[in-house]
Write an enzyme that holds these catalytic residues in place. Structure first.
Site, PDB file in Angstrom:
ATOM      1  N   HIS A 188       0.847  -1.214   0.000  1.00  0.00           N
ATOM      2  CA  HIS A 188       0.000   0.000   0.000  1.00  0.00           C
ATOM      3  C   HIS A 188       0.878   1.258   0.000  1.00  0.00           C
ATOM      4  CE1 HIS A 188      -3.159  -2.648   2.193  1.00  0.00           C
ATOM      5  NE2 HIS A 188      -3.646  -2.401   0.999  1.00  0.00           N
ATOM      6  N   LYS A 246     -16.319  -7.599   4.537  1.00  0.00           N
ATOM      7  CA  LYS A 246     -15.139  -8.020   5.292  1.00  0.00           C
ATOM      8  C   LYS A 246     -15.338  -7.948   6.798  1.00  0.00           C
ATOM      9  CE  LYS A 246     -11.334  -7.208   2.125  1.00  0.00           C
ATOM     10  NZ  LYS A 246     -10.194  -6.366   1.763  1.00  0.00           N
ATOM     11  N   ARG A 281      -2.717  -5.886  -8.496  1.00  0.00           N
ATOM     12  CA  ARG A 281      -1.680  -6.904  -8.313  1.00  0.00           C
ATOM     13  C   ARG A 281      -1.827  -7.928  -9.433  1.00  0.00           C
ATOM     14  NH1 ARG A 281      -3.501  -8.583  -2.785  1.00  0.00           N
ATOM     15  NH2 ARG A 281      -5.422  -7.966  -3.806  1.00  0.00           N
ATOM     16  N   SER A 283      -3.268  -8.205   2.704  1.00  0.00           N
ATOM     17  CA  SER A 283      -3.373  -8.115   4.159  1.00  0.00           C
ATOM     18  C   SER A 283      -3.732  -9.484   4.744  1.00  0.00           C
ATOM     19  CB  SER A 283      -4.415  -7.067   4.548  1.00  0.00           C
ATOM     20  OG  SER A 283      -4.011  -5.806   4.063  1.00  0.00           O
TER      21      SER A 283
HETATM   22  N1  COA Z   1      -0.038  -4.342  -1.898  1.00  0.00           N
HETATM   23  C1  COA Z   1      -0.461  -5.358  -1.104  1.00  0.00           C
HETATM   24  N2  COA Z   1      -1.750  -5.664  -0.935  1.00  0.00           N
HETATM   25  C2  COA Z   1      -2.649  -4.914  -1.553  1.00  0.00           C
HETATM   26  C3  COA Z   1      -2.296  -3.847  -2.384  1.00  0.00           C
HETATM   27  C4  COA Z   1      -0.929  -3.582  -2.547  1.00  0.00           C
HETATM   28  N3  COA Z   1      -0.501  -2.586  -3.314  1.00  0.00           N
HETATM   29  N4  COA Z   1      -3.415  -3.290  -2.879  1.00  0.00           N
HETATM   30  C5  COA Z   1      -4.429  -3.969  -2.362  1.00  0.00           C
HETATM   31  N5  COA Z   1      -3.967  -4.943  -1.579  1.00  0.00           N
HETATM   32  C6  COA Z   1      -4.762  -5.947  -0.880  1.00  0.00           C
HETATM   33  C7  COA Z   1      -5.275  -5.460   0.433  1.00  0.00           C
HETATM   34  O1  COA Z   1      -4.357  -5.726   1.451  1.00  0.00           O
HETATM   35  C8  COA Z   1      -6.530  -6.257   0.557  1.00  0.00           C
HETATM   36  O2  COA Z   1      -6.224  -7.538   1.058  1.00  0.00           O
HETATM   37  P1  COA Z   1      -7.317  -8.397   1.832  1.00  0.00           P
HETATM   38  O3  COA Z   1      -8.494  -8.562   0.925  1.00  0.00           O
HETATM   39  O4  COA Z   1      -6.594  -9.628   2.109  1.00  0.00           O
HETATM   40  O5  COA Z   1      -7.698  -7.611   3.068  1.00  0.00           O
HETATM   41  C9  COA Z   1      -7.020  -6.424  -0.882  1.00  0.00           C
HETATM   42  O6  COA Z   1      -5.886  -6.196  -1.669  1.00  0.00           O
HETATM   43  C10 COA Z   1      -8.017  -5.405  -1.340  1.00  0.00           C
HETATM   44  O7  COA Z   1      -8.329  -4.594  -0.310  1.00  0.00           O
HETATM   45  P2  COA Z   1      -8.383  -3.020  -0.287  1.00  0.00           P
HETATM   46  O8  COA Z   1      -7.517  -2.402  -1.298  1.00  0.00           O
HETATM   47  O9  COA Z   1      -8.196  -2.628   1.111  1.00  0.00           O
HETATM   48  O10 COA Z   1      -9.792  -2.801  -0.789  1.00  0.00           O
HETATM   49  P3  COA Z   1     -11.131  -3.392  -0.273  1.00  0.00           P
HETATM   50  O11 COA Z   1     -11.614  -4.278  -1.358  1.00  0.00           O
HETATM   51  O12 COA Z   1     -11.120  -3.958   1.074  1.00  0.00           O
HETATM   52  O13 COA Z   1     -11.911  -2.046  -0.153  1.00  0.00           O
HETATM   53  C11 COA Z   1     -13.403  -0.301  -0.772  1.00  0.00           C
HETATM   54  C12 COA Z   1     -12.851  -1.689  -1.063  1.00  0.00           C
HETATM   55  C13 COA Z   1     -13.387   0.046   0.717  1.00  0.00           C
HETATM   56  C14 COA Z   1     -12.583   0.696  -1.555  1.00  0.00           C
HETATM   57  C15 COA Z   1     -14.846  -0.382  -1.296  1.00  0.00           C
HETATM   58  O14 COA Z   1     -15.535  -1.417  -0.628  1.00  0.00           O
HETATM   59  C16 COA Z   1     -15.580   0.935  -1.154  1.00  0.00           C
HETATM   60  O15 COA Z   1     -15.401   1.821  -1.955  1.00  0.00           O
HETATM   61  N6  COA Z   1     -16.443   1.030  -0.119  1.00  0.00           N
HETATM   62  C17 COA Z   1     -17.250   2.217   0.121  1.00  0.00           C
HETATM   63  C18 COA Z   1     -18.685   1.967  -0.328  1.00  0.00           C
HETATM   64  C19 COA Z   1     -18.826   2.133  -1.815  1.00  0.00           C
HETATM   65  O16 COA Z   1     -18.686   3.198  -2.370  1.00  0.00           O
HETATM   66  N7  COA Z   1     -19.158   1.016  -2.447  1.00  0.00           N
HETATM   67  C20 COA Z   1     -19.420   0.990  -3.870  1.00  0.00           C
HETATM   68  C21 COA Z   1     -18.196   0.675  -4.624  1.00  0.00           C
HETATM   69  S1  COA Z   1     -18.677   0.162  -6.231  1.00  0.00           S
END
Ligand code: COA
Length: 165
Positions: free
Chosen positions: A18, A42, A91, A129
């Site tokens: 990140h 989640k 990724r 994560s």
């Molecule tokens: N390096 C390592 N890991 C990475 C990474 C990187 N550069 N980029 C992403 N990841 C991993 C994260 O650690 C995470 O791992 P996990 O699933 O094991 O926890 C995974 O990739 C993706 O997670 P993250 O980037 O944190 O995104 P998310 O999918 O949890 O979050 C939101 C998504 C919060 C952005 C989305 O749900 C959101 O926008 N919510 C608000 C409500 C909304 O508007 N919804 C409509 C959207 S269409």
């Protein structure tokens, strides 16, 4: 006018992957707001306050970065913060479908804000994560995958063997 991007995620916890995206994103945007938003699908190991604190500590030396949280639609938040972009890291191929779906829905909600994807550095292609948490849970070495303070926090958490909501 400043080009502001939102870098949204769950950050449970923040990883070095990140941080790499934030640093590289600053080559494109003037300011990045790292925002913890709600992913209803989640369950979290760390509370919102803990995740915010880890982000603050990990990013304190990087200028032009702000940490925030928002309980609602990402595109509402982005408009409220005058952002012109949403920053996401890609990724392996397995990310593509989920990210594509989310970016298209976000574009449908607000066509003025562009989603920008950065390829995650090769080092972080297969990290997440969850996989880091799993290794930490069973005593695996996660040095170099997360900031040292996060590594410490994971060790403490698994020593206590508790989960947060
Ligand atoms: N390096 C390592 N890991 C990475 C990474 C990187 N550069 N980029 C992403 N990841 C991993 C994260 O650690 C995470 O791992 P996990 O699933 O094991 O926890 C995974 O990739 C993706 O997670 P993250 O980037 O944190 O995104 P998310 O999918 O949890 O979050 C939101 C998504 C919060 C952005 C989305 O749900 C959101 O926008 N919510 C608000 C409500 C909304 O508007 N919804 C409509 C959207 S269409």
């Amino acid at each position: 006018m400043q080009k502001i991007a939102i870098y949204p995620g769950s950050f449970d916890p923040v990883t070095n992957g990140h941080l790499d995206i934030v640093k590289r994103g600053l080559d494109i945007f003037d300011r990045i707001i790292v925002a913890i938003l709600t992913n209803p699908g989640k369950a979290f190991l760390f509370t919102l306050e803990e995740r915010l604190d880890m982000l603050h500590q990990s990013l304190q030396e990087i200028p032009n970065v702000e940490i925030d949280t928002f309980d609602g639609l990402l595109m509402d938040y982005a408009a409220q913060r005058n952002a012109c972009g949403i920053l996401r890291g890609l990724r392996a191929m397995s990310d593509f479908e989920y990210e594509f779906q989310m970016a298209l829905m976000n574009r449908r909600l607000n066509r003025e804000i562009q989603t920008v994807f950065l390829m995650t550095g090769l080092k972080w292609i297969y990290t997440s994560s969850s996989i880091i948490k799993q290794a930490a849970q069973f005593g695996g070495n996660i040095e170099g995958m997360v900031p040292p303070l996060v590594e410490e926090k994971l060790k403490q958490r698994y020593a206590q063997n508790t989960t947060a909501k």
